[in-house]
Design a protein around this motif. Structure first.
Motif, PDB file in Angstrom:
ATOM      1  N   ASP A  54      -4.695   2.615   1.730  1.00  0.00           N
ATOM      2  CA  ASP A  54      -3.309   2.707   1.260  1.00  0.00           C
ATOM      3  C   ASP A  54      -2.555   1.379   1.313  1.00  0.00           C
ATOM      4  OD1 ASP A  54      -3.832   5.372   0.859  1.00  0.00           O
ATOM      5  OD2 ASP A  54      -2.828   6.036   2.684  1.00  0.00           O
ATOM      6  N   ARG A  57       0.976  -0.540  -3.229  1.00  0.00           N
ATOM      7  CA  ARG A  57       2.254   0.172  -3.247  1.00  0.00           C
ATOM      8  C   ARG A  57       2.876   0.096  -4.632  1.00  0.00           C
ATOM      9  NH1 ARG A  57       7.718  -1.400  -2.311  1.00  0.00           N
ATOM     10  NH2 ARG A  57       8.918   0.273  -1.340  1.00  0.00           N
ATOM     11  N   THR A  75       1.906   4.954  -2.004  1.00  0.00           N
ATOM     12  CA  THR A  75       0.882   3.997  -1.599  1.00  0.00           C
ATOM     13  C   THR A  75      -0.478   4.655  -1.754  1.00  0.00           C
ATOM     14  OG1 THR A  75       1.059   4.668   0.713  1.00  0.00           O
ATOM     15  CG2 THR A  75       2.343   2.750   0.040  1.00  0.00           C
ATOM     16  N   ALA A  82      -1.874   4.443  -7.009  1.00  0.00           N
ATOM     17  CA  ALA A  82      -0.497   4.241  -6.555  1.00  0.00           C
ATOM     18  C   ALA A  82       0.491   4.486  -7.702  1.00  0.00           C
ATOM     19  CB  ALA A  82      -0.325   2.842  -5.988  1.00  0.00           C
TER      20      ALA A  82
END
Length: 105
Positions: A54, A57, A75, A82
Motif C-alpha cells: 500500500d 496513493r 492506497t 489506487a
C-alpha cells in the motif's frame, strides 16, 4: 468536465498513467460527469524507491457546480489499483451527495 492529473517525480510513465486515469474516470463517473466542473487527481509513491504494501496513493478531488469540493483517497500496491479504488470511492460519495440534492427538490 476538466481533468488534471498531478504526479510526484517517482511515478514513471506519466503519459500512460494519465491515459489510464482518464479512462477510469470516464467509465466510472460518466453518468454524473455533467454536474462535475473539474477533477484533480494526485498520485504519489509514498516511499519512493523502496517497495512495500500500500505505498501508492491516489487522491481524487471533484468540484461540483455550486458546491464545495469533495475528495476521496485510496492506497494500494499499484497505481492502477489506487486509482480504481479512489475513483470507486468518489463515485459512492457523488452518488450520495447528488442523491441528497435530488431528494430535496
Amino acid at each position: 468536465m476538466q481533468i488534471q492529473v498531478n504526479t510526484d517525480n517517482t511515478i514513471a510513465g506519466r503519459e500512460d498513467v494519465v491515459r489510464f486515469v482518464e479512462t477510469v474516470l470516464a467509465s466510472k463517473l460518466g453518468p454524473v460527469s455533467g454536474q462535475i466542473t473539474r477533477i484533480e487527481v494526485h498520485l504519489q509513491d509514498q516511499n519512493a524507491d523502496k517497495s512495500g504494501p500500500d505505498d501508492k496513493r491516489c487522491m481524487v478531488e471533484a468540484r461540483l457546480e455550486g458546491r464545495q469540493p469533495v475528495t476521496a483517497t485510496n492506497t494500494a500496491d499499484t497505481i492502477q489499483s489506487a486509482v480504481t479504488g479512489a475513483v470507486d470511492k468518489m463515485r459512492n460519495i457523488l452518488d450520495r451527495e447528488l442523491g441528497k440534492q435530488r431528494a430535496r427538490r
